[in-house]
Design an enzyme around this catalytic site. Structure first.
Site: not given
Length: 370
Positions: A36, A263
């Site tokens: 999965k 940043y």
């Protein structure tokens, strides 16, 4: 194969095969490879093929579309959807020869209605809640449900299973209690001739730590990929991590003292410093947390400044020989140094599963030893 990539994943399918063989040897029973979430980020079709080559006889997924992807890729072994399937998709499950999970009488009745309309029998596995508190019929509900299912009806109940809440904490009593509850139900079903043909319970840690939970089939996920289920449940010797995350150094420059980096200028140079950039970021699954490292030239190099969407900055003073284009390892081995998914998980305050499942689809997957 990687010359045209700035960052990529390498998945060694030989390691997948090795891990599956070790799990088969440990369990002595059939094995469902749980693929999965795109094979826990490794790529479901490729992992499924490698696991089957090594002896896996089932695949497990969470959603129907994951099962149908495997069918389109030519995977022919039995597939079980371990989670919810909308009743409106039962015709697709039937067409794809996919078994689904029933965990509620009302859901089961909706499935039976759809299968009957299609004139076919739907293969189902009944999930029992023995202590997880998630999906599953309580043991007191499962017995009358199975008792009332008519032979030859629209539902072909081929399996019954449960799921462990704390198998990766083998020192806890919870798993033993779940096994005892499940065994009582199985004994009751046996006594009335209603025990399904396939009984399964053990995930990776259950397979390795609780021999009494192996039954007819084990469902192994994280160990297939060579990653320990938890710090308390390490893998035995011989298992090998299949995934490495690599990139290239794309920038290198010297910044003066007092210069902000990335940043918000969360990092400011204290002296003249050599700062590099690598093209990975939070859009790839690299978390915006402090304290990250990568490997360059076989050494651990600190990530500095704020992690951006597509890039992170690294402090290169310890490896002045590094040049643009040098290989960077985010997860994996370089020289005698290794950064494992479990180490990153500890730094990020999460689990290894989330680290690898969070690797973005935009990262190219390169398969070794196909």
């Amino acid at each position: 194969m990687t010359e045209g990539f700035s960052t990529w994943l390498e998945i060694d399918l030989a390691n997948i095969r090795t891990n599956v063989r070790l799990l088969l040897a440990a369990s002595g029973t059939e094995l469902m490879a749980v693929v999965k979430a795109d094979g826990y980020g490794h790529g479901a079709p490729a992992v499924a093929r490698a696991a089957i080559e090594a002896g896996a006889t089932w695949c497990g997924v969470a959603r129907l579309d994951e099962a149908l992807q495997l069918r389109r890729a030519g995977i022919g072994v039995p597939i079980l959807v371990l989670g919810y399937t909308p009743p409106e998709r039962i015709e697709d499950a039937l067409a794809g020869r996919v078994a689904v999970t029933v965990y509620d009488r009302g859901v089961a009745e909706a499935y039976a209605h759809r299968a009957a309309e299609a004139g076919k029998r739907l293969r189902v596995h009944v999930k029992v809640d023995t202590g997880m508190g998630r999906l599953g019929m309580r043991t007191g509900e499962a017995l009358p449900f199975l008792q009332s299912n008519p032979p030859g009806g629209a539902l072909e109940i081929e399996g019954i299973f449960t799921h462990f809440a704390r198998a990766d904490e083998p020192g806890q009593a919870t798993t033993g209690s779940q096994i005892a509850s499940f065994d009582r139900l199985l004994a009751d079903l046996e006594s009335i001739g209603k025990r399904p043909v396939i009984v399964h319970a053990a995930n990776s840690s259950g397979t390795l730590n609780f021999p009494q939970a192996r039954y007819d089939l084990v469902r192994c996920g994280i160990a297939v990929y060579g990653i320990a289920p938890s710090p308390a449940a390490p893998l035995p010797p011989g298992y090998r991590a299949a995934l490495a995350w690599k990139a290239r150094l794309i920038s290198k420059k010297t910044l003066p003292p007092g210069h902000g980096v990335s940043y918000g200028h969360a990092y400011v140079t204290q002296a003249e410093e050599c700062i590099g950039a690598i093209p990975v970021g939070y859009a790839d699954g690299f978390r915006r947390v402090p304290g990250n490292f990568v490997l360059i030239a076989g050494r651990r190099v600190p990530v500095v400044g704020t992690v951006a969407m597509d890039q992170v900055m690294v402090q290169l003073d310890s490896i002045p020989q590094a040049e643009i284009g040098a290989e960077v390892v985010v997860i994996g081995r370089q020289g005698d140094q290794t950064i494992r998914a479990g180490e990153i998980a500890g730094r990020w305050g999460t689990i290894s599963y989330e680290v690898v499942c969070g690797l973005a689809a935009r990262l190219p997957r390169v398969y070794l030893n196909e």
